[in-house]
Design an enzyme around this catalytic site. Structure first.
Site, PDB file in Angstrom:
ATOM      1  N   SER A 193     -13.625  17.274  -4.934  1.00  0.00           N
ATOM      2  CA  SER A 193     -14.838  17.363  -4.098  1.00  0.00           C
ATOM      3  C   SER A 193     -15.632  18.520  -4.764  1.00  0.00           C
ATOM      4  O   SER A 193     -15.127  19.529  -5.131  1.00  0.00           O
ATOM      5  CB  SER A 193     -14.318  17.879  -2.870  1.00  0.00           C
ATOM      6  OG  SER A 193     -15.358  18.651  -1.956  1.00  0.00           O
ATOM      7  N   GLY A 194     -17.000  18.166  -4.704  1.00  0.00           N
ATOM      8  CA  GLY A 194     -18.041  19.126  -5.325  1.00  0.00           C
ATOM      9  C   GLY A 194     -18.184  20.274  -4.340  1.00  0.00           C
ATOM     10  O   GLY A 194     -18.469  21.452  -4.554  1.00  0.00           O
ATOM     11  N   PHE A 195     -17.972  19.973  -2.971  1.00  0.00           N
ATOM     12  CA  PHE A 195     -18.119  20.789  -1.805  1.00  0.00           C
ATOM     13  C   PHE A 195     -17.203  22.109  -2.033  1.00  0.00           C
ATOM     14  O   PHE A 195     -17.364  23.224  -1.971  1.00  0.00           O
ATOM     15  CB  PHE A 195     -18.250  20.066  -0.538  1.00  0.00           C
ATOM     16  CG  PHE A 195     -18.184  21.146   0.646  1.00  0.00           C
ATOM     17  CD1 PHE A 195     -19.136  21.726   1.386  1.00  0.00           C
ATOM     18  CD2 PHE A 195     -16.757  21.572   1.355  1.00  0.00           C
ATOM     19  CE1 PHE A 195     -19.047  22.727   2.214  1.00  0.00           C
ATOM     20  CE2 PHE A 195     -16.698  22.318   2.218  1.00  0.00           C
ATOM     21  CZ  PHE A 195     -17.888  22.829   2.752  1.00  0.00           C
TER      22      PHE A 195
ATOM     23  N   ASP B  16     -23.170  24.155  -2.154  1.00  0.00           N
ATOM     24  CA  ASP B  16     -22.917  22.732  -2.844  1.00  0.00           C
ATOM     25  C   ASP B  16     -24.438  22.072  -2.996  1.00  0.00           C
ATOM     26  O   ASP B  16     -24.916  21.172  -2.256  1.00  0.00           O
ATOM     27  CB  ASP B  16     -22.076  21.860  -1.938  1.00  0.00           C
ATOM     28  CG  ASP B  16     -21.713  20.663  -2.411  1.00  0.00           C
ATOM     29  OD1 ASP B  16     -22.108  20.238  -3.789  1.00  0.00           O
ATOM     30  OD2 ASP B  16     -21.378  19.727  -1.703  1.00  0.00           O
TER      31      ASP B  16
ATOM     32  N   ARG C 166     -22.766   5.843  -3.535  1.00  0.00           N
ATOM     33  CA  ARG C 166     -22.618   6.421  -2.287  1.00  0.00           C
ATOM     34  C   ARG C 166     -24.374   6.386  -1.531  1.00  0.00           C
ATOM     35  O   ARG C 166     -25.045   6.806  -2.406  1.00  0.00           O
ATOM     36  CB  ARG C 166     -22.013   7.836  -2.417  1.00  0.00           C
ATOM     37  CG  ARG C 166     -22.498   8.904  -1.367  1.00  0.00           C
ATOM     38  CD  ARG C 166     -21.630   9.982  -1.665  1.00  0.00           C
ATOM     39  NE  ARG C 166     -22.086  11.123  -0.812  1.00  0.00           N
ATOM     40  CZ  ARG C 166     -21.460  12.392  -0.501  1.00  0.00           C
ATOM     41  NH1 ARG C 166     -20.225  12.716  -1.381  1.00  0.00           N
ATOM     42  NH2 ARG C 166     -22.019  13.380   0.253  1.00  0.00           N
TER      43      ARG C 166
ATOM     44  N   ASP D 252     -16.117  13.420  -7.692  1.00  0.00           N
ATOM     45  CA  ASP D 252     -17.371  13.630  -7.026  1.00  0.00           C
ATOM     46  C   ASP D 252     -18.304  14.019  -8.066  1.00  0.00           C
ATOM     47  O   ASP D 252     -18.510  15.106  -8.200  1.00  0.00           O
ATOM     48  CB  ASP D 252     -17.069  14.533  -5.882  1.00  0.00           C
ATOM     49  CG  ASP D 252     -18.185  14.919  -5.094  1.00  0.00           C
ATOM     50  OD1 ASP D 252     -19.565  14.129  -5.334  1.00  0.00           O
ATOM     51  OD2 ASP D 252     -18.452  15.709  -4.127  1.00  0.00           O
TER      52      ASP D 252
ATOM     53  N   TRP E 114      -9.374  13.647  -4.333  1.00  0.00           N
ATOM     54  CA  TRP E 114     -10.898  13.919  -4.132  1.00  0.00           C
ATOM     55  C   TRP E 114     -11.306  15.055  -4.671  1.00  0.00           C
ATOM     56  O   TRP E 114     -11.125  16.057  -4.313  1.00  0.00           O
ATOM     57  CB  TRP E 114     -11.351  13.634  -2.597  1.00  0.00           C
ATOM     58  CG  TRP E 114     -12.764  14.056  -2.379  1.00  0.00           C
ATOM     59  CD1 TRP E 114     -13.106  14.994  -1.590  1.00  0.00           C
ATOM     60  CD2 TRP E 114     -13.790  13.225  -2.731  1.00  0.00           C
ATOM     61  NE1 TRP E 114     -14.424  14.858  -1.202  1.00  0.00           N
ATOM     62  CE2 TRP E 114     -14.957  13.827  -2.208  1.00  0.00           C
ATOM     63  CE3 TRP E 114     -13.915  12.112  -3.680  1.00  0.00           C
ATOM     64  CZ2 TRP E 114     -16.278  13.545  -2.528  1.00  0.00           C
ATOM     65  CZ3 TRP E 114     -15.615  11.857  -3.823  1.00  0.00           C
ATOM     66  CH2 TRP E 114     -16.466  12.382  -3.363  1.00  0.00           C
TER      67      TRP E 114
ATOM     68  N   HIS F  52     -22.010   7.652   4.070  1.00  0.00           N
ATOM     69  CA  HIS F  52     -21.613   8.842   4.660  1.00  0.00           C
ATOM     70  C   HIS F  52     -22.498   9.205   5.928  1.00  0.00           C
ATOM     71  O   HIS F  52     -23.480   8.757   5.979  1.00  0.00           O
ATOM     72  CB  HIS F  52     -21.956  10.086   3.678  1.00  0.00           C
ATOM     73  CG  HIS F  52     -21.150  11.283   3.790  1.00  0.00           C
ATOM     74  ND1 HIS F  52     -20.027  11.473   4.527  1.00  0.00           N
ATOM     75  CD2 HIS F  52     -21.474  12.566   3.234  1.00  0.00           C
ATOM     76  CE1 HIS F  52     -19.655  12.539   4.663  1.00  0.00           C
ATOM     77  NE2 HIS F  52     -20.268  13.531   3.830  1.00  0.00           N
TER      78      HIS F  52
HETATM   79  C1  SPV Z   1     -17.749  16.775  -1.017  1.00  0.00           C
HETATM   80  O1  SPV Z   1     -16.476  16.747  -0.409  1.00  0.00           O
HETATM   81  O2  SPV Z   1     -18.256  17.174  -1.876  1.00  0.00           O
HETATM   82  C2  SPV Z   1     -18.553  15.613  -0.512  1.00  0.00           C
HETATM   83  C3  SPV Z   1     -18.095  15.247   0.772  1.00  0.00           C
HETATM   84  O3  SPV Z   1     -19.534  15.297  -1.248  1.00  0.00           O
HETATM   85  S1  SPV Z   1     -19.266  16.105   1.843  1.00  0.00           S
HETATM   86  O4  SPV Z   1     -19.342  17.386   1.450  1.00  0.00           O
HETATM   87  O5  SPV Z   1     -19.218  15.763   3.263  1.00  0.00           O
HETATM   88  O6  SPV Z   1     -20.960  15.587   1.452  1.00  0.00           O
HETATM   89 MG    MG Z   2     -19.922  16.234  -2.873  1.00  0.00          MG
END
Ligand code: SPV
Ligand code: MG
Length: 290
Positions: free
Chosen positions: A42-44, A54, A155, A81, A40, A186
């Site tokens: 992930s943007g976060f 983020d 999403r 993401d 994944w 989510h």
């Molecule tokens: C990420 O991991 O960037 C997500 C999941 O989009 S969350 O941070 O929970 O939105």
């Molecule tokens: Mg994200």
């Protein structure tokens, strides 16, 4: 085989794709070593790695470059993401072309407006785009992909925005109708109830993707029992593990006035050499350095 086909094959064979978050090629390699099916991107995690929130501050180029490096080093299908798609449907056309070229297996795009706010923050501003606008973005993603097997995950943030189950289902149905291959829903509730209710009510044909960060009681076994779930994302455990490990190590070094106390709790230099492929460097030096 293209990455999207590989991801679809894992899903068909195992009935579920289990993806681990990563924010760097090294973390993606460790996720692969641990046996996860996918990464994944992930943007976060990447935002946290840069030390920024983020909230659409990390640019598409920064995320794309890191995603490409993760594809390259992990050897696993990468689920990218792409947040809101970095703008409107026109931006999505460009983003999908670029991410596909970087070798990703799937893109996940969310129905919030750009710039977005991270989903799990208490009291966060969670502005959504209109359903029709997001359908246009899904259609743009479909038309931009070269490989029909590139997985387009839509999403919905309806539950995150507090709009309720009916709105989440309505949006998920509309996104499936627009051609999404999968629906990610989510939730930030502390128990799986809200998500389980959504899954029970879901009568669409496409599988559901979940990110159970807020409700960690959700196990792989439970996800399999629920049956309609195709992609399970462990959303931020790479960056959280590294934050905890670095904090503990740095504190111990400060406390001890030296590094002697941490040797047993951190990776050895040889272990890092292994990850870097130094054995091959030595071998190639013998072969080619004349
Ligand atoms: C990420 O991991 O960037 C997500 C999941 O989009 S969350 O941070 O929970 O939105
Ligand atoms: Mg994200």
């Amino acid at each position: 085989m293209a990455a999207g086909s590989k991801l679809r094959q894992v899903l068909a064979k195992n009935g579920l794709v289990e993806a681990m978050a990563a924010h760097s090629p090294l973390s993606a390699m460790l996720a692969a070593e641990a046996g996860f099916d996918a990464i994944w991107a992930s943007g976060f995690e990447l935002s946290a790695m840069y030390g920024v929130p983020d909230v659409s501050i990390v640019s598409m180029t920064q995320h794309l470059d890191m995603t490409r490096a993760m594809v390259d080093r992990s050897g696993l299908p990468v689920v990218a993401d792409i947040d809101t798609g970095f703008g409107n449907a026109i931006n999505v056309l460009h983003a999908v072309e670029q991410y596909e070229r970087a070798g990703v297996a799937a893109i996940v795009m969310e129905d919030k407006s750009f710039p977005k706010v991270t989903s799990l923050i208490a009291g966060g501003r969670q502005d959504m785009v209109r359903i029709e606008e997001f359908q246009g973005k899904i259609e743009a993603a479909r038309s931009a992909r070269r490989d029909p097997d590139l997985v387009i995950v839509a999403r919905t943030e309806a539950l995150i925005a507090g709009l309720g189950q009916d709105e989440a289902l309505k949006r998920a149905q509309a996104y499936e109708a627009a051609g999404a291959d999968m629906i990610l829903v989510h939730s930030k509730q502390k128990t799986p109830d809200e998500i389980e209710a959504f899954v029970q009510a879901w009568d669409g044909k496409v599988p559901i993707a979940l990110v159970p960060t807020a409700y960690p009681q959700m196990t792989v076994a439970r996800v399999r029992e629920l049956r309609k779930i195709g992609l399970l994302i462990w959303g931020n455990h790479a960056i959280r593990a590294s934050v905890a490990a670095m904090r503990a190590t740095f504190a111990r070094i400060r406390q001890d006035g030296g590094i002697h106390g941490v040797e047993d709790s951190i990776a050895t230099v040889d272990q890092v050499f292994d990850l870097q492929g130094m054995a091959a460097v030595k071998h190639n030096e013998k072969r080619f350095l004349k």
